[in-house]
Design an enzyme around this catalytic site. Structure first.
Site, short mmCIF file in Angstrom:
data_model
loop_
_atom_site.label_atom_id
_atom_site.label_comp_id
_atom_site.label_asym_id
_atom_site.label_seq_id
_atom_site.Cartn_x
_atom_site.Cartn_y
_atom_site.Cartn_z
N HIS A 434 0.81 -1.21 0.00
CA HIS A 434 0.00 0.00 0.00
C HIS A 434 0.85 1.27 0.00
CE1 HIS A 434 -3.29 -2.73 1.90
NE2 HIS A 434 -3.20 -2.88 0.59
C1 LIG Z 1 0.37 -7.35 -4.92
C2 LIG Z 1 -0.58 -6.26 -4.53
C3 LIG Z 1 -1.72 -6.57 -3.79
C4 LIG Z 1 -2.58 -5.55 -3.41
N1 LIG Z 1 -3.79 -5.87 -2.84
C5 LIG Z 1 -4.71 -4.91 -2.67
C6 LIG Z 1 -6.05 -5.24 -2.31
O1 LIG Z 1 -6.44 -6.40 -2.24
N2 LIG Z 1 -6.92 -4.21 -2.09
C7 LIG Z 1 -6.55 -2.92 -2.21
O2 LIG Z 1 -7.37 -2.04 -1.93
N3 LIG Z 1 -5.31 -2.58 -2.60
C8 LIG Z 1 -4.40 -3.54 -2.89
N4 LIG Z 1 -3.18 -3.21 -3.36
C9 LIG Z 1 -2.87 -1.80 -3.56
C10 LIG Z 1 -3.60 -1.16 -4.74
O3 LIG Z 1 -3.66 -2.07 -5.82
C11 LIG Z 1 -2.89 0.13 -5.14
O4 LIG Z 1 -2.86 1.01 -4.04
C12 LIG Z 1 -3.58 0.83 -6.29
O5 LIG Z 1 -3.70 -0.03 -7.40
C13 LIG Z 1 -2.78 2.07 -6.68
O6 LIG Z 1 -3.37 2.68 -7.78
P1 LIG Z 1 -2.60 3.80 -8.59
O7 LIG Z 1 -3.54 4.29 -9.62
O8 LIG Z 1 -2.00 4.75 -7.63
O9 LIG Z 1 -1.35 3.05 -9.28
P2 LIG Z 1 -1.30 1.79 -10.24
O10 LIG Z 1 -2.58 1.06 -10.27
O11 LIG Z 1 -0.08 1.03 -9.85
O12 LIG Z 1 -1.10 2.43 -11.69
C14 LIG Z 1 0.07 3.05 -12.14
C15 LIG Z 1 0.22 2.75 -13.63
O13 LIG Z 1 1.19 3.64 -14.18
C16 LIG Z 1 2.03 2.92 -15.06
N5 LIG Z 1 3.30 3.65 -15.14
C17 LIG Z 1 4.18 3.91 -14.14
N6 LIG Z 1 5.23 4.61 -14.60
C18 LIG Z 1 5.00 4.82 -15.93
C19 LIG Z 1 5.73 5.47 -16.95
N7 LIG Z 1 6.89 6.11 -16.72
N8 LIG Z 1 5.23 5.47 -18.21
C20 LIG Z 1 4.03 4.85 -18.49
N9 LIG Z 1 3.31 4.22 -17.55
C21 LIG Z 1 3.78 4.20 -16.28
C22 LIG Z 1 2.15 1.55 -14.40
O14 LIG Z 1 2.61 0.57 -15.30
C23 LIG Z 1 0.73 1.34 -13.90
O15 LIG Z 1 -0.08 0.72 -14.86
C24 LIG Z 1 -2.29 -4.20 -3.76
C25 LIG Z 1 -1.15 -3.90 -4.50
C26 LIG Z 1 -0.31 -4.91 -4.91
C27 LIG Z 1 0.88 -4.56 -5.76
#
Ligand SMILES: Cc1cc2nc3c(=O)[nH]c(=O)nc-3n(C[C@H](O)[C@H](O)[C@H](O)COP(=O)(O)OP(=O)(O)OC[C@H]3O[C@@H](n4cnc5c(N)ncnc54)[C@H](O)[C@@H]3O)c2cc1C
Length: 494
Positions: A434
């Site tokens: 997280h």
């Molecule tokens: C293994 C795991 C289990 C988890 N389990 C849970 C759960 O059960 N429930 C829950 O609530 N949360 C869970 N989480 C946490 C939750 O998934 C994250 O907090 C949430 O997905 C974050 O969303 P975000 O939009 O911030 O980032 P992300 O969903 O990570 O999206 C970021 C995106 O940006 C892209 N990106 C990054 N840098 C670049 C770049 N330079 N150029 C182009 N693209 C780029 C990445 O490839 C990615 O697709 C878990 C996370 C993980 C990794």
């Protein structure tokens, strides 16, 4: 160099939040270009809720490692992050937790007007439809038949005196509960599937397998982004850029583009010392028991189906512990044991330790330096120790002994004494996945974005993902990231 892409808004990252931003802006009539580092294709291991662990260290995982963690016996911790259309929602455990209303009231009290629980609750409802005001964009699975071993764990928790809570997303968070999941018809449901896919080619242009290496500026105005795809450099200019690259990816992209601490960067487009700081995460310590037979695991559900919210000390205002329970033994590499069993992962969700993300170089191909400084606050060691004791009590309760012959394997004798418990915590702590807070929203000197998610001192640039959280919420961070995507779209659509 290809320079002929056009859009009104560019979204960097098709993860939990980015997919929401793109969808809502397309619905509002904007031409949106989404640039995502990972691929866009069907992946059976993503679709199947039971196969999460296969995705770690696969090509769909950025596969980050921390620097050696001083307070965790010098270990390098694996931080999986989704590198695929769907982002981390494509490889997470799908648990849906809105967080505690007090989390958002605190964000607002820090000067972030428009982010109190009253403000954000309708945004959650738009995504999950849990308040009865109509369907949400996502399906949130409740009322399923949990695995028998999960029922036993919940019963064992009740035997230790914990109350059963039928809905931790409802009026009260505390107690032991069955989890709610973003699953539709036995398949993982990401925001990329629910929000983004229906508008690709209809207002949204998706550019997968394209790593954004820097933001483009005209003075202090962000005017576009530059990425690398199949070895070639490509660019797009737009009126607005929204960075949704996640709690690691977003600060890294800002730093590579010259937004950060001017001293460390050796000069900067904009001096914003908070970029990459304030890294927060939740932490887990395993309590593992053998069982006298393999617990049955239902197809179409993850191996974790129950969890609990509780307090490490009486008098604490909010729950700070969130153990979650797996129907399999999750051994650390140094552990040994039979192939079947259960794991109660003692979880800390209000940590005091803070870390940072820095660049190791300016190249888009070099992994950043990630130092969460896990357990640097003694309070975190103490609270995790209490969480371990709570999980040990549940494992030792009559129900699990009677129905599954449960016998504690870890920590077992390793944590007999208080010293042993502390060193077990340091030896076995792992991330709860997280990460948050590295481009925090606020009005103080360390803040990176303002309450409208605009990067301080820059025009045309916003951030919308887990990195903007001033404090990590009390619970899993996917739902809050999606809520942030909904909020960003409102702010952008005006
Ligand atoms: C293994 C795991 C289990 C988890 N389990 C849970 C759960 O059960 N429930 C829950 O609530 N949360 C869970 N989480 C946490 C939750 O998934 C994250 O907090 C949430 O997905 C974050 O969303 P975000 O939009 O911030 O980032 P992300 O969903 O990570 O999206 C970021 C995106 O940006 C892209 N990106 C990054 N840098 C670049 C770049 N330079 N150029 C182009 N693209 C780029 C990445 O490839 C990615 O697709 C878990 C996370 C993980 C990794």
């Amino acid at each position: 160099m290809r320079d002929d892409w056009t859009a009104d808004v560019i979204v960097v990252g098709a993860g939990s939040a980015g997919s929401v931003v793109a969808r809502r802006l397309a619905d509002a009539g904007r031409r949106v270009l989404v640039v995502e580092a990972g691929p866009h294709r069907a992946e059976p291991a993503v679709d199947d809720p039971a196969r999460m662990h296969e995705l770690w260290d696969s090509p769909l995982d950025w596969g980050y490692r921390t620097v050696p963690q001083q307070e965790a016996q010098g270990r390098l911790l694996h931080l999986p992050r989704g590198r695929v259309v769907g982002g981390s929602h494509a490889l997470n455990a799908m648990i849906w937790v809105r967080g505690n209303p007090a989390d958002y009231d605190r964000w607002a009290a820090l000067g972030n007007e428009g982010w109190s629980w009253q403000d954000v609750q309708p945004l959650f409802a738009r995504a999950d439809g849990l308040d009865g005001g109509g369907p949400g964009m996502l399906d949130v699975l409740t009322g399923y038949e949990p695995d028998p071993v999960q029922r036993s764990i919940v019963e064992a928790a009740r035997q230790t005196g914990l109350p059963f809570n039928p809905d931790y997303n409802g009026a009260r968070q505390e107690g032991v509960s069955f989890m709610q999941f973003t699953i539709r018809e036995g398949r993982r449901l990401t925001t990329a599937a629910a929000y983004l896919a229906p508008v690709v080619g209809r207002g949204v242009t998706l550019v997968p397998e394209a790593v954004v290496r820097r933001l483009l500026f005209d003075g202090r105005r962000c005017v576009g982004v530059e990425w690398i795809r199949e070895g070639a450099v490509e660019r797009c200019h737009a009126d607005e850029v929204v960075v949704c690259a996640g709690a690691i990816g977003s600060p890294v992209l800002l730093l590579r583009s010259g937004i950060g601490d001017a001293d460390t960067l050796g000069g900067a487009v904009v001096h914003l010392p908070g970029v990459g700081r304030n890294l927060q995460d939740h932490w887990l310590v395993p309590v593992i028991a053998s069982t006298d037979r393999p617990p049955t695991l239902t197809r179409g559900l993850p191996a974790t189906q129950s969890h609990l919210f509780w307090r490490s000390r009486p008098g604490t205002r909010l729950p700070d512990l969130q153990p979650l329970h797996f129907g399999v033994p999750l051994y650390e590499p140094w552990m040994d044991g039979p192939p079947h069993g259960i794991s109660l992962m003692a979880g800390l969700v209000r940590p005091e330790s803070r870390g940072e993300v820095r660049l190791s170089s300016h190249s888009a191909w070099d992994a950043p330096v990630i130092d969460p400084r896990v357990l640097s606050a003694q309070a975190d060691v103490d609270a995790l120790g209490v969480a371990v004791r709570l999980c040990q009590e549940i494992v030792g309760a009559p129900e699990l002994r009677r129905t599954w012959g449960a016998r504690e394997l870890y920590p077992g004798p390793l944590a007999k004494s208080a010293d042993g418990l502390r060193s077990y915590v340091r030896q076995s702590v792992v991330t709860y996945h997280h990460q948050a807070g590295t481009c925090k929203m606020g009005v103080d000197d360390e803040a990176v974005v303002d309450p409208q998610l605009r990067v301080h001192g820059v025009d045309g640039l916003r951030i919308a993902d887990a990195s903007i959280m001033p404090d990590v919420p009390t619970g899993n961070t996917n739902a809050p990231s999606i809520m942030i995507g909904e909020k960003a779209a409102d702010l952008l659509a005006g």
